[in-house]
Motif scaffolding. Structure first.
Motif, PDB file in Angstrom:
ATOM      1  N   ALA A   1     -29.244  18.753  44.028  1.00  0.00           N
ATOM      2  CA  ALA A   1     -27.796  18.693  44.227  1.00  0.00           C
ATOM      3  C   ALA A   1     -27.414  19.357  45.554  1.00  0.00           C
ATOM      4  O   ALA A   1     -26.518  18.882  46.259  1.00  0.00           O
ATOM      5  CB  ALA A   1     -27.076  19.371  43.056  1.00  0.00           C
TER       6      ALA A   1
ATOM      7  N   SER B   1     -29.986  14.312  35.364  1.00  0.00           N
ATOM      8  CA  SER B   1     -28.723  14.779  34.802  1.00  0.00           C
ATOM      9  C   SER B   1     -28.358  16.148  35.358  1.00  0.00           C
ATOM     10  O   SER B   1     -27.183  16.416  35.629  1.00  0.00           O
ATOM     11  CB  SER B   1     -28.734  14.752  33.270  1.00  0.00           C
ATOM     12  OG  SER B   1     -29.709  15.628  32.795  1.00  0.00           O
TER      13      SER B   1
ATOM     14  N   GLN C   1     -26.897  15.494  38.743  1.00  0.00           N
ATOM     15  CA  GLN C   1     -25.547  14.947  38.669  1.00  0.00           C
ATOM     16  C   GLN C   1     -24.522  16.004  38.256  1.00  0.00           C
ATOM     17  O   GLN C   1     -23.421  16.050  38.787  1.00  0.00           O
ATOM     18  CB  GLN C   1     -25.514  13.753  37.713  1.00  0.00           C
ATOM     19  CG  GLN C   1     -25.967  12.490  38.423  1.00  0.00           C
ATOM     20  CD  GLN C   1     -26.497  11.439  37.472  1.00  0.00           C
ATOM     21  OE1 GLN C   1     -26.623  11.679  36.270  1.00  0.00           O
ATOM     22  NE2 GLN C   1     -26.831  10.276  38.008  1.00  0.00           N
ATOM     23  N   ASN C   2     -24.929  16.870  37.319  1.00  0.00           N
ATOM     24  CA  ASN C   2     -23.999  17.912  36.876  1.00  0.00           C
ATOM     25  C   ASN C   2     -23.694  18.915  37.969  1.00  0.00           C
ATOM     26  O   ASN C   2     -22.601  19.462  38.025  1.00  0.00           O
ATOM     27  CB  ASN C   2     -24.571  18.661  35.671  1.00  0.00           C
ATOM     28  CG  ASN C   2     -24.548  17.804  34.433  1.00  0.00           C
ATOM     29  OD1 ASN C   2     -23.777  16.844  34.351  1.00  0.00           O
ATOM     30  ND2 ASN C   2     -25.410  18.116  33.480  1.00  0.00           N
TER      31      ASN C   2
ATOM     32  N   LEU D   1     -21.314  17.255  43.600  1.00  0.00           N
ATOM     33  CA  LEU D   1     -19.984  16.657  43.613  1.00  0.00           C
ATOM     34  C   LEU D   1     -20.101  15.243  43.037  1.00  0.00           C
ATOM     35  O   LEU D   1     -20.925  14.452  43.491  1.00  0.00           O
ATOM     36  CB  LEU D   1     -19.487  16.608  45.068  1.00  0.00           C
ATOM     37  CG  LEU D   1     -18.015  16.310  45.280  1.00  0.00           C
ATOM     38  CD1 LEU D   1     -17.140  17.405  44.662  1.00  0.00           C
ATOM     39  CD2 LEU D   1     -17.730  16.215  46.776  1.00  0.00           C
ATOM     40  N   THR D   2     -19.287  14.955  42.021  1.00  0.00           N
ATOM     41  CA  THR D   2     -19.466  13.711  41.280  1.00  0.00           C
ATOM     42  C   THR D   2     -19.521  12.479  42.169  1.00  0.00           C
ATOM     43  O   THR D   2     -20.405  11.646  42.022  1.00  0.00           O
ATOM     44  CB  THR D   2     -18.315  13.542  40.259  1.00  0.00           C
ATOM     45  OG1 THR D   2     -18.217  14.774  39.551  1.00  0.00           O
ATOM     46  CG2 THR D   2     -18.589  12.425  39.293  1.00  0.00           C
ATOM     47  N   ARG D   3     -18.570  12.369  43.090  1.00  0.00           N
ATOM     48  CA  ARG D   3     -18.523  11.172  43.927  1.00  0.00           C
ATOM     49  C   ARG D   3     -19.794  10.994  44.751  1.00  0.00           C
ATOM     50  O   ARG D   3     -20.256   9.893  44.985  1.00  0.00           O
ATOM     51  CB  ARG D   3     -17.312  11.216  44.872  1.00  0.00           C
ATOM     52  CG  ARG D   3     -16.028  10.813  44.206  1.00  0.00           C
ATOM     53  CD  ARG D   3     -16.096   9.373  43.690  1.00  0.00           C
ATOM     54  NE  ARG D   3     -16.193   8.400  44.761  1.00  0.00           N
ATOM     55  CZ  ARG D   3     -15.144   7.909  45.404  1.00  0.00           C
ATOM     56  NH1 ARG D   3     -13.942   8.253  45.063  1.00  0.00           N
ATOM     57  NH2 ARG D   3     -15.311   7.028  46.373  1.00  0.00           N
TER      58      ARG D   3
ATOM     59  N   ALA E   1     -22.839  12.315  43.966  1.00  0.00           N
ATOM     60  CA  ALA E   1     -23.986  12.095  43.077  1.00  0.00           C
ATOM     61  C   ALA E   1     -24.018  10.658  42.571  1.00  0.00           C
ATOM     62  O   ALA E   1     -25.081  10.061  42.432  1.00  0.00           O
ATOM     63  CB  ALA E   1     -23.942  13.070  41.910  1.00  0.00           C
ATOM     64  N   GLU E   2     -22.829  10.103  42.309  1.00  0.00           N
ATOM     65  CA  GLU E   2     -22.745   8.726  41.797  1.00  0.00           C
ATOM     66  C   GLU E   2     -23.439   7.730  42.715  1.00  0.00           C
ATOM     67  O   GLU E   2     -24.008   6.752  42.271  1.00  0.00           O
ATOM     68  CB  GLU E   2     -21.274   8.306  41.698  1.00  0.00           C
ATOM     69  CG  GLU E   2     -20.615   8.667  40.408  1.00  0.00           C
ATOM     70  CD  GLU E   2     -19.094   8.446  40.497  1.00  0.00           C
ATOM     71  OE1 GLU E   2     -18.441   8.813  39.523  1.00  0.00           O
ATOM     72  OE2 GLU E   2     -18.598   7.925  41.536  1.00  0.00           O
TER      73      GLU E   2
END
Ligand SMILES: [Zn+2]
Length: 382
Positions: free
Chosen positions: A305, A335, A338-339, A342-344, A346-347
């Motif tokens: 991350a 996972s 992703q956690n 930053l969501t955008r 990681a997506e």
């Protein structure tokens, strides 16, 4: 700006054409002209030179897009050879590789202790064995070694398990074997291997390859070039502390990523001597093994991350022995990553396993100079 000399322009055009042909399985002269922006006349001249040297060949006709069907060009895979070395934990592996990354010959030497002199002897031995094979011309030799490497000068700054400190490996090997040598960190070499031969990348792409074995490191390619960092240590994520006051690491600090997520850490925590035993325990559902491997995966994901937040590179490939724990391990890595990111960001990040396994380091070590111009391919005297 200084005007380029005729010779420089000629060299530049040659590099460009060769690079373009190399990047395709087969390609017509017209397509090379379109991609390089060079005139048809220049392409013709350069290609004639490459044909005469035996580096490029005509391999029949392609599909016509109106008019005569074009003659296709391709690199001659076996016109030049490279040597790649992977100085892995318990054995050193070396191979002679052709221009398409096919391994033609391979030798191994086991290494049992961490005596620096003996390790160097083993490197000499393996290269000696490869050079006695009949494949020629060999135009260069690349070494992927664990530890911190100054690739520009070919110096192994610090490789703890090989007991090497400030070892001028490139100079030693060049003097002994009289061929061009380059030295890379093993994770960086693995990254180049996956980039050049793992498929699905274009030569200007970005890619992060994380190598999780006995140690952990990442190789970062930006616009198709290896990013070394100012001190050669770009991607050294294995010795970043992820758990304060954690276990003592071989680098002297506590709680580095390597003390949790490497194969070495997993075996140590399970009191096992081989990865196969750890894998068997994990697969049989042993609670402790499950716990240790999940924890290893979790912290690796958290570290990934950080890479996403720093680089925002959309493709991350994981390579190395830890992949033997398969999807259950990879899914936790994913996972956790992703956690923690930053969501955008990681997506949009693709995480996948490498395809080349232990060969990635050998192939990458051998292919390094193929990325930085193609100067090696022009050497004819060897
Ligand atoms: Zn450490």
């Amino acid at each position: 700006m200084k005007k380029a000399t005729y010779q420089q322009t000629k060299q530049h055009n040659r590099d460009l054409v060769l690079r373009t042909i190399f990047a395709h399985e087969s390609i017509s002269r017209a397509e090379v002209a379109r991609l390089t922006g060079l005139t048809r006349t220049t392409i013709s001249e350069v290609v004639n030179g490459l044909l005469a040297e035996g580096l490029v060949e005509e391999i029949g006709r392609g599909e016509s897009i109106g008019g005569k069907s074009p003659i296709l060009l391709s690199i001659v895979s076996d016109s030049r050879y490279l040597i790649g070395l992977n100085l892995a934990q318990d054995k050193f592996v070396g191979a002679i590789v052709n221009l398409r990354g096919e391994i033609k010959e391979m030798v191994e030497v086991s290494v049992h202790d961490d005596d620096g002199e003996k390790a160097l002897e083993a490197v000499y031995q393996i290269i000696g064995k490869l050079l006695r094979k009949k494949l020629r011309p060999i135009v260069g030799l690349g070494v992927g070694t664990p530890g911190l490497v100054n690739a520009r000068e070919g110096i192994v700054v610090n490789a703890v398990n090989l007991d090497w400190r400030d070892l001028p490996l490139r100079e030693l090997l060049q003097r002994k074997f009289k061929i061009p040598v380059w030295v890379l960190n093993d994770s960086q070499a693995t990254a180049i291997g996956e980039f050049v031969y793992g498929g699905k990348t274009n030569h200007e792409d970005n890619l992060v390859v994380v190598n999780v074995t006995h140690g952990i490191g990442a190789g970062i390619l930006i616009n198709g070039r290896l990013f070394h960092g100012d001190g050669g240590g770009a991607g050294e994520i294995g010795h970043v502390v992820v758990q304060e006051n954690g276990e003592l690491c071989r680098c002297g600090k506590r709680g580095c990523l390597e003390t949790i997520s490497s194969t070495r850490a997993v075996m140590q925590k399970l009191n096992l001597n081989s990865l196969e035993e750890a894998q068997a325990a994990f697969e049989s559902g042993n609670v402790r093994a499950r716990q240790v491997v999940s924890n290893a995966a979790h912290y690796l994901g958290v570290s990934l991350a950080s890479l996403i937040g720093t680089l925002n590179i959309h493709k991350i490939v994981i390579s190395g022995d830890m992949a033997c724990f398969g999807d259950p391990w990879l899914n936790i890595v994913k996972s956790s990553m992703q956690n923690a990111a930053l969501t955008r960001l990681a997506e949009n990040t693709q995480l996948e396993l490498g395809k080349l396994h232990y060969r990635a380091c050998i192939l990458g070590a051998s292919a390094f100079l193929l990325l930085d111009g193609y100067s090696l391919l022009f050497r004819q005297e060897i």
